[in-house]
Design an enzyme around this catalytic site. Sequence first.
Site, mmCIF file in Angstrom:
data_model
loop_
_atom_site.group_PDB
_atom_site.id
_atom_site.type_symbol
_atom_site.label_atom_id
_atom_site.label_comp_id
_atom_site.label_asym_id
_atom_site.label_seq_id
_atom_site.Cartn_x
_atom_site.Cartn_y
_atom_site.Cartn_z
ATOM 1 N N LYS A 22 -0.659 -7.661 5.161
ATOM 2 C CA LYS A 22 -0.917 -6.255 5.707
ATOM 3 C C LYS A 22 -2.218 -5.829 6.060
ATOM 4 O O LYS A 22 -2.293 -5.195 7.254
ATOM 5 C CB LYS A 22 -0.374 -5.504 4.530
ATOM 6 C CG LYS A 22 -0.588 -3.769 4.920
ATOM 7 C CD LYS A 22 0.004 -3.094 4.017
ATOM 8 C CE LYS A 22 -0.932 -2.921 2.721
ATOM 9 N NZ LYS A 22 -2.146 -2.073 2.898
ATOM 10 N N ASN A 23 -3.097 -6.159 5.412
ATOM 11 C CA ASN A 23 -4.444 -5.646 5.581
ATOM 12 C C ASN A 23 -5.151 -6.426 6.561
ATOM 13 O O ASN A 23 -6.214 -5.824 7.124
ATOM 14 C CB ASN A 23 -5.295 -5.418 4.334
ATOM 15 C CG ASN A 23 -4.799 -4.205 3.447
ATOM 16 O OD1 ASN A 23 -3.867 -3.524 3.878
ATOM 17 N ND2 ASN A 23 -5.304 -4.574 2.196
ATOM 18 N N CYS A 117 -7.091 9.948 -0.787
ATOM 19 C CA CYS A 117 -5.468 9.392 -1.229
ATOM 20 C C CYS A 117 -5.751 9.175 -2.715
ATOM 21 O O CYS A 117 -6.609 9.565 -3.409
ATOM 22 C CB CYS A 117 -5.275 8.087 -0.512
ATOM 23 S SG CYS A 117 -6.125 6.536 -0.972
ATOM 24 N N ARG A 122 -12.294 8.233 -0.248
ATOM 25 C CA ARG A 122 -12.360 7.359 0.788
ATOM 26 C C ARG A 122 -12.920 7.986 2.173
ATOM 27 O O ARG A 122 -12.086 7.947 3.100
ATOM 28 C CB ARG A 122 -10.981 6.942 1.051
ATOM 29 C CG ARG A 122 -10.374 6.355 -0.203
ATOM 30 C CD ARG A 122 -9.158 5.498 -0.251
ATOM 31 N NE ARG A 122 -9.387 4.175 0.762
ATOM 32 C CZ ARG A 122 -8.444 3.514 1.132
ATOM 33 N NH1 ARG A 122 -7.181 3.880 0.750
ATOM 34 N NH2 ARG A 122 -8.676 2.359 1.785
ATOM 35 N N ASP A 308 -7.771 -4.581 -5.072
ATOM 36 C CA ASP A 308 -6.294 -4.536 -5.008
ATOM 37 C C ASP A 308 -5.723 -5.283 -5.858
ATOM 38 O O ASP A 308 -4.330 -5.260 -5.952
ATOM 39 C CB ASP A 308 -5.818 -4.752 -3.472
ATOM 40 C CG ASP A 308 -6.565 -3.983 -2.416
ATOM 41 O OD1 ASP A 308 -6.837 -2.892 -2.835
ATOM 42 O OD2 ASP A 308 -6.615 -4.516 -1.194
ATOM 43 N N ARG A 400 5.346 0.032 1.081
ATOM 44 C CA ARG A 400 4.296 0.141 2.205
ATOM 45 C C ARG A 400 3.935 -1.120 1.998
ATOM 46 O O ARG A 400 3.023 -1.603 3.215
ATOM 47 C CB ARG A 400 3.224 1.135 1.521
ATOM 48 C CG ARG A 400 3.658 2.684 1.543
ATOM 49 C CD ARG A 400 2.660 3.780 1.368
ATOM 50 N NE ARG A 400 1.370 3.281 2.140
ATOM 51 C CZ ARG A 400 0.134 3.711 1.923
ATOM 52 N NH1 ARG A 400 -0.068 4.387 0.979
ATOM 53 N NH2 ARG A 400 -0.766 3.267 2.855
HETATM 54 C C1 EPZ Z 1 -9.501 -1.848 2.508
HETATM 55 O O1 EPZ Z 1 -9.866 -0.478 2.589
HETATM 56 C C2 EPZ Z 1 -8.149 -1.808 2.376
HETATM 57 N N1 EPZ Z 1 -7.261 -1.298 3.152
HETATM 58 C C3 EPZ Z 1 -7.852 -1.573 0.843
HETATM 59 O O2 EPZ Z 1 -6.395 -1.788 0.524
HETATM 60 C C4 EPZ Z 1 -8.985 -2.191 -0.196
HETATM 61 O O3 EPZ Z 1 -8.415 -1.557 -1.418
HETATM 62 C C5 EPZ Z 1 -10.176 -1.810 0.397
HETATM 63 O O4 EPZ Z 1 -10.455 -2.388 1.852
HETATM 64 C C6 EPZ Z 1 -11.241 -2.534 -0.488
HETATM 65 O O5 EPZ Z 1 -10.993 -3.896 -0.418
HETATM 66 C C7 EPZ Z 1 -7.022 -1.880 4.329
HETATM 67 O O6 EPZ Z 1 -7.432 -2.984 4.585
HETATM 68 C C8 EPZ Z 1 -5.888 -1.441 5.284
HETATM 69 P P1 EPZ Z 1 -13.721 0.207 2.189
HETATM 70 P P2 EPZ Z 1 -10.909 0.437 3.219
HETATM 71 O O7 EPZ Z 1 -14.001 0.989 3.419
HETATM 72 O O8 EPZ Z 1 -11.702 -0.406 4.377
HETATM 73 C C9 EPZ Z 1 -16.641 3.472 0.466
HETATM 74 C C10 EPZ Z 1 -4.346 -1.613 -0.447
HETATM 75 O O9 EPZ Z 1 -4.004 -1.591 -1.582
HETATM 76 N N2 EPZ Z 1 -16.788 3.875 1.693
HETATM 77 O O10 EPZ Z 1 -14.041 -1.342 2.227
HETATM 78 O O11 EPZ Z 1 -10.476 2.037 3.655
HETATM 79 C C11 EPZ Z 1 -15.018 3.444 0.052
HETATM 80 O O12 EPZ Z 1 -14.689 4.705 -0.620
HETATM 81 C C12 EPZ Z 1 -5.576 -0.856 0.044
HETATM 82 O O13 EPZ Z 1 -3.958 -2.510 0.379
HETATM 83 C C13 EPZ Z 1 -17.630 4.943 2.161
HETATM 84 O O14 EPZ Z 1 -18.347 5.483 1.302
HETATM 85 O O15 EPZ Z 1 -11.996 0.157 2.111
HETATM 86 C C14 EPZ Z 1 -15.172 2.414 -1.372
HETATM 87 O O16 EPZ Z 1 -15.655 2.902 -2.419
HETATM 88 C C15 EPZ Z 1 -5.986 0.089 -0.529
HETATM 89 N N3 EPZ Z 1 -17.764 5.129 3.463
HETATM 90 C C16 EPZ Z 1 -15.877 1.321 -0.766
HETATM 91 O O17 EPZ Z 1 -16.722 1.973 0.540
HETATM 92 C C17 EPZ Z 1 -17.249 4.744 4.406
HETATM 93 O O18 EPZ Z 1 -17.347 5.023 5.593
HETATM 94 C C18 EPZ Z 1 -15.070 0.161 0.141
HETATM 95 O O19 EPZ Z 1 -13.973 0.872 0.815
HETATM 96 C C19 EPZ Z 1 -16.286 3.671 4.101
HETATM 97 C C20 EPZ Z 1 -16.014 3.273 2.575
#
Ligand code: EPZ
Length: 425
Positions: A22-23, A117, A122, A308, A400
């Site tokens: 999915k991701n 969420c 996020r 995850d 989902r």
């Molecule tokens: C991806 O989300 C995945 N979603 C998530 O999967 C997964 O948990 C996550 O990566 C971490 O591996 C998809 O790929 C669709 P991040 P993403 O930006 O990219 C902080 C699931 O269950 N951050 O890597 O949105 C953030 O808050 C899901 O399938 C900022 O501070 O996650 C977090 O602490 C849920 N500012 C960390 O970075 C930003 O602009 C990593 O988040 C972006 C992120």
Amino acid sequence: MQSLVIEGGTRLRGSLRVNGSKNAALPIMAAALLADGPSLIHDIPDLQDIRSQIELLEKLGVHISRREDGSRTFEVKSETDSHAPYDIVRKMRASICVLGPLLAKRGKVRVSMPGGCAIGDRPVDIHLKGLRALGAKIHLDAGDIIAEAKKLHGTEIFLGGNFGSTVLGTANVMSAATLAHGVTTIESAACEPEVVDLAEYLIAMGAKITGHGTPRIRIEGVTSLHGAEHRIIPDRIEAGTFMVAAAISNGELRLENVRIDHLLAAVEKLREVGVDVEKADRSVIVSSARVLEPTTITTQPHPGFPTDLQAQFMTLLAIAAGNSIVTEKIFPDRFLHVAELSRLGARLHREGSTVIIEGQKRLVGAPVMASDLRASAALVLAGLAARGRTTVNRVYHIDRGYENIEQRLNSVGANIRRVEQAELD
Ligand code: EPZ
């Protein structure tokens, strides 16, 4: 609303195929916006989040059709609408990954700012910082991010944040940079397999990318991209969830379509607690003698232990013979499953972003509430191991990210029924 009713205590035995990721699929589908001409993408899973992404891409002028073998074609037919509205983004945060492709291809984009969420705040500040560095003018209006640039320009961009790298932030900036003028270097890029898969698709479309899979990605801008054929990588989180299902039910599962090199941290932990994981071609065989040792897990960006799979592994450790510690470093509040697992008799003590798990001999079935995708998966796993009946309510969360979860688990010996909530009242 639907619920899953699980009669626990059955051993899972047999073989399951792991679906496409999915991701990986979500940003790859968004990247089809960059192409002149059609793309053919194989192994996109049939999930609610994918359907939301299709709805959004169709609104943005992409014609999408499904072939008999399940693969899908994507072709941009109109570039007049570049607005990802709140109604769609609020259902699925990953719609943010249209931001980079639309900006690069159409020069202007309006995407509703995703809110927080169930797993945390996020923010998307790092995505915006990266696109600004490429030359985009960005402002907020009525809850929408508006980004504009006549032409993007390559540069060096540091994408690290307080919680490490960002997966979708890297996807957005890398996708946008493919059509920028000059060379972009992303430092502290996410190394997740899903980012690598996106890079492979972009390269097949004519992009010039090297270093994907490392923290430094180099992108040399090109003037246009063409459509391409691509197969989505296997879903490592679904594979990891099924591995825990085999272990927690004291069973034996052969999982087909698994890239074990994407799952090394999780496999290491399974072996550490006493679960057998054997590799065979593109499949793995996971079996357990059920006497599980406790361990410590800290989630980290790839190749560390994935956030995850945190909830699923916590469930497994809830029945280990001793005390374990799980620390969440990516989303420090991603613990909604803790209170629900406690209803099944798990002994969990949370201190900030750490949970101490006192392993119990058994869990006992009870009604529980699903709160987010992976927490719901953890509750289903707990239900498989628990004595008696567990009812997981609000099961749409699990739909989902896991296709036909009950049918697939039932095919290897689980006893799970999907019912309308009303039937239970
Ligand atoms: C991806 O989300 C995945 N979603 C998530 O999967 C997964 O948990 C996550 O990566 C971490 O591996 C998809 O790929 C669709 P991040 P993403 O930006 O990219 C902080 C699931 O269950 N951050 O890597 O949105 C953030 O808050 C899901 O399938 C900022 O501070 O996650 C977090 O602490 C849920 N500012 C960390 O970075 C930003 O602009 C990593 O988040 C972006 C992120």
